[in-house]
Scaffold this active site. Sequence first.
Site, PDB file in Angstrom:
ATOM      1  N   SER A   1       0.800  -1.227   0.000  1.00 52.78           N
ATOM      2  CA  SER A   1       0.000   0.000   0.000  1.00 52.78           C
ATOM      3  C   SER A   1       0.828   1.269   0.000  1.00 52.78           C
ATOM      4  O   SER A   1       0.279   2.351  -0.192  1.00 52.78           O
ATOM      5  CB  SER A   1      -0.917   0.007   1.223  1.00 52.78           C
ATOM      6  OG  SER A   1      -1.800  -1.080   1.136  1.00 52.78           O
TER       7      SER A   1
ATOM      8  N   ASP B   1     -17.310   2.478  -1.892  1.00 57.47           N
ATOM      9  CA  ASP B   1     -16.531   1.249  -1.669  1.00 57.47           C
ATOM     10  C   ASP B   1     -17.444   0.188  -1.070  1.00 57.47           C
ATOM     11  O   ASP B   1     -17.681   0.175   0.133  1.00 57.47           O
ATOM     12  CB  ASP B   1     -15.358   1.531  -0.720  1.00 57.47           C
ATOM     13  CG  ASP B   1     -14.671   0.235  -0.281  1.00 57.47           C
ATOM     14  OD1 ASP B   1     -14.888  -0.810  -0.939  1.00 57.47           O
ATOM     15  OD2 ASP B   1     -13.909   0.285   0.707  1.00 57.47           O
TER      16      ASP B   1
ATOM     17  N   ASP C   1     -11.570  -5.804  -0.676  1.00 54.33           N
ATOM     18  CA  ASP C   1     -10.985  -4.777   0.170  1.00 54.33           C
ATOM     19  C   ASP C   1     -10.559  -5.444   1.481  1.00 54.33           C
ATOM     20  O   ASP C   1     -11.016  -6.537   1.803  1.00 54.33           O
ATOM     21  CB  ASP C   1     -12.024  -3.693   0.461  1.00 54.33           C
ATOM     22  CG  ASP C   1     -11.357  -2.405   0.875  1.00 54.33           C
ATOM     23  OD1 ASP C   1     -11.087  -1.593  -0.020  1.00 54.33           O
ATOM     24  OD2 ASP C   1     -11.092  -2.233   2.076  1.00 54.33           O
TER      25      ASP C   1
ATOM     26  N   HIS D   1     -15.434   0.722   2.954  1.00 54.85           N
ATOM     27  CA  HIS D   1     -15.240   1.941   3.733  1.00 54.85           C
ATOM     28  C   HIS D   1     -16.317   2.989   3.460  1.00 54.85           C
ATOM     29  O   HIS D   1     -16.159   4.151   3.820  1.00 54.85           O
ATOM     30  CB  HIS D   1     -13.871   2.554   3.414  1.00 54.85           C
ATOM     31  CG  HIS D   1     -12.720   1.698   3.867  1.00 54.85           C
ATOM     32  ND1 HIS D   1     -12.261   1.667   5.160  1.00 54.85           N
ATOM     33  CD2 HIS D   1     -11.929   0.828   3.183  1.00 54.85           C
ATOM     34  CE1 HIS D   1     -11.235   0.831   5.258  1.00 54.85           C
ATOM     35  NE2 HIS D   1     -11.019   0.304   4.070  1.00 54.85           N
TER      36      HIS D   1
ATOM     37  N   CYS E   1      -7.635   2.409   1.477  1.00 61.69           N
ATOM     38  CA  CYS E   1      -8.775   1.731   0.860  1.00 61.69           C
ATOM     39  C   CYS E   1      -8.356   1.103  -0.476  1.00 61.69           C
ATOM     40  O   CYS E   1      -7.928   1.791  -1.389  1.00 61.69           O
ATOM     41  CB  CYS E   1      -9.890   2.761   0.636  1.00 61.69           C
ATOM     42  SG  CYS E   1     -11.209   2.153  -0.415  1.00 61.69           S
TER      43      CYS E   1
END
Lengths: 383, 655
Positions: free
Chosen positions: B334, B358, B371, B377, B390
């Site tokens: 990430s 999301d 996710d 989220h 996210c």
Amino acid sequence: MIAALREHPLSRLARALARPIDPALALVLVLLMAYAVVVMASASPERLGSQLLHISLALAGVWIVAFIPAQRLLSLAPVLYVAGVALLVMVMLFGVSAKGGQRWLDIGVTRIQPSELMKIAMPMMLAWFFQKREGHIGWREFFAAILLLAVPVGMIARQPDMGTSVLVAAAGIYVCFFAGLSWKLIVPAIMTGIVGIAIFVAFGDSMCQPDVSWRPIMRDYQKQRVCTLRDPYLDPLGDGFHTIQSTIAIGSGGLTGKGWMQGTQTHLDFLPEHHTDFIFAVLSEEFGFAGALALLVLYAVLLLRGFYIAAMATTLGTRLLAGAMTMIFFTYVFVNVGMVSGILPVVGVPLPFVSYGGTALVTLSLGVGILMSIHNSRRAERE
Amino acid sequence: MNNGGVKTFYAPDEDDVQSFRVRVFVACVFAFACCLLLAAWLYILQVVRHDHFYSKSEGNRTALLPLVPHRGDIIDRNGVMLARNFIAYTLEIDGKQSRKKQNETIDALASIIAIESRDRQRFDTFLVENRRHRSAPIRTRLSDEEMARFIGQRYRFPNVEVQARLFRDYPHGKLASHLIGYISRISEKDVEHIEEKGEAANYRGSKNIGKTGVEAVYEADLHGITGAEQIEKTAGGYAVRSLSNKPSVSGNSVELSIDIELQKVAEAAFGERRGALVAIEPASGEVLALVSMPTFDPNLFVDGISRPDWRMLNDSPDKPLLNRAINSAYPPGSTFKPFMALAGLAAGKRTVERLYPDPGGFWFGNHFFKDDKKGGHGMVNLHKSIVVSCNTYYYVLANDLGIDAIAASMAWFGLGARTGVDLPGEGEGILPSPEWKRKTFKTREQQKWYAGETISVGIGQGYNAYTPIQMANALAAVANGGKLMRPRVVRAIIDDKGQRYVQSPELVREIPIKPEHFAAVRKAMEDVTRFGTGARAFAGAPYRAGGKTGTAQVLALKSGQRYGETCKTNPRLCDHSWFIAYAPAEAPKIALAVFVENGGWGAAAAAPIARQVIDFFLLDKRARAPADIEDEDSAEAERDSAEAGESVRAGERIE
């Protein structure tokens, strides 16, 4: 009784086998190699075994080449030339680096040096080419010959291998010379060379100042080599080191030398590369002026025989090849002895048939074989 | 045949053969004239000037001895010594003798000074590897007492020489060993390199050469120029007097941009864990710390490493000799997202404000990209996408951008290309693109780029793989507003007269992204350390920092397999942990990338290391437990004591 013995099948076979061998060349060759073995036993005894192996390979090569008719050898020239150029391209792409240059090709079992092949292939190719164009040789032919010459020479010089590129270039130029390159071109070229050397001798001091650049004629390191020649103490640990030590070795040998195995320069490790390019210094230290002169006389006999074979050759191609080959032998000797004794820059050129190293020995011996083959063709024609 | 135009180049006379023979005759005369010239020259050398040369070679032999230069020091940015020389005595045995005689000599020597089997082994390897040397060392670094004992019995050992030699010493041992590197004996391979560079004369007499790290890259500076002394020797080979002397020139010293105290804190923060850390000053590209764990002791290599030591280092599964900071590439996880966000903004595919739903994942074709958070989220904008990390936002963004646009934007940041840091063996990493696949794979099938692969690339998984120094340098460019610098570990060269030559910063490129876009992403990264995935590690920090966590999968989990199962049974299957951070937020002075091999979740393993390093760098104090931070007074007291105890401190701090 003797006649009966002559007619014996074994004796006939022996004569047939010995037939292509030129006695004079063979004798000189064997004497040179024997001399080399004696010197090598002192300079580098641990390499004696492999040198003997190289010698037997080389002698076999002479014999095989001598058997092949000269015209067939010449017809092989384009194949050899193309193969040589292809190998040089391969060296440029995947060559192995060793000792300061990328010039070796690893073929699994052993490493070969394709530029060495060019020393034979180049004069053969040009001789073949001029023979092909016999009767129509004009400026176009010479221009084409220069192109055929320049491509491999350029590639070898790029490796970088000054010694070999000079030798290959010389080989090609000799063929052109014997093919009738006009004196109007040769004489001015030689004059320019003489004037250049004269200028260097006269004004060398100021030319060798560090802030004077010789570009574009020479790069800085090449300039340094030439300047080191004037004064080896400019670079006493580098290029000058070889020259200083080899000149001392030669000079200290005197008239008759210090005796076999007695050379202090050699045995106290002052002489670098004493088994390869600098073996002449070992010979001169241990056998003196007499020994050096004997060596030069052997080479002189080789040259005389070579020129004789050239003069007697019957076709244009073989004439050119024999003449050029003989001049190549001369160039080797002159450049090597010159650099070891300090009158020429140090470029990697071995002493023919004497220096340690298989490739050069075999290549040069093949040259002798070609001379024999050329002489045989003449005899064959006459009979 | 007789046309006039041809005549100038080729002169075929009435009889070709006759003209050829004339030429052979000319060549023959020329060759013999040259041979006579040679003979005459040899006569001059060997007969006329014989006495001169004979006295040179025989009576008193002159010899040229190389004077080996002093190797330059390596110091850190504050002048702390990292590599230096000292003189010690060595015993050397004549290398030209037979092995039997050498062994007898060694046995006899062993009766008066300590010679271990390790010394014998090194002697043997030295002889095998260095045929050009005349003598081989059997014992190095003799003590005074040993010297005295040897001198007393010297008559027994005519073939053993005592040599005073310079040795290299790395006083900090294992600290920063990948960076500093080491010197070791010149091998046959090194000799070839030296000869290729035309440096053979300068290395006559040198026994060692830089092998890795700064020692290798700055070899030309550090080595110095070899001098020469001409001496007279007696027939026995002993030096009588010095004739002339060309002194050697000491090598240049090299000043690193590294702060060795910061490096120490960083290495200590790793503890026993494997991984890498690169900290860069964003404005200049100067590397402040470069860690690769585990490390090794460079002193082992200096006089030739022994076989057991080498085996231990080389065969260890932890690969201590590998420089993970610049050589190894890992999926960024990430930590890739801020760069993706910038790419999206630059391409106009995203705005700072726009919200995207999301639902807990992204359907692409018939594959569902999940996710982390079940159920998703909710509505996510760019800021939130970074703060909560996210995935769905970036699946969609990657799909909208397409792989070519992603690859082009990441190339701006230098990802997937060597940064050009002045250290050897830098890796390239992998910036995935259809073009990369075509170059890398052989079969048509493997070369095909699948649209689904673009989606994984969007969250820093898939083929993505970057070196820690690439991540740190890319982040430094985000921190300084879009200037990609060439990272450097050396900032100045100091010559033997003390003159200091500073290497000026080198700009690689201006990244074509608007300042407001950088500001938006930085704002989000700063909130990561306040409210997001990095909040715990940065709780109570008296400065504002920007950061981003990352977790890189080691193995793709099989369906139905819960995360952690493989990791529990085999720690080497655990995910890699990343954290990238810069601070202080308002004017960044440090940007760093932390990578912990098999460290698990990014926030848990890598982020606390980043915190400790930034704390030390900005606040000049050691890491403290988060509980202490509440109490500002005690913190102040501790800071004062830390200052008092430190003679050398990190450069910058906040008052």
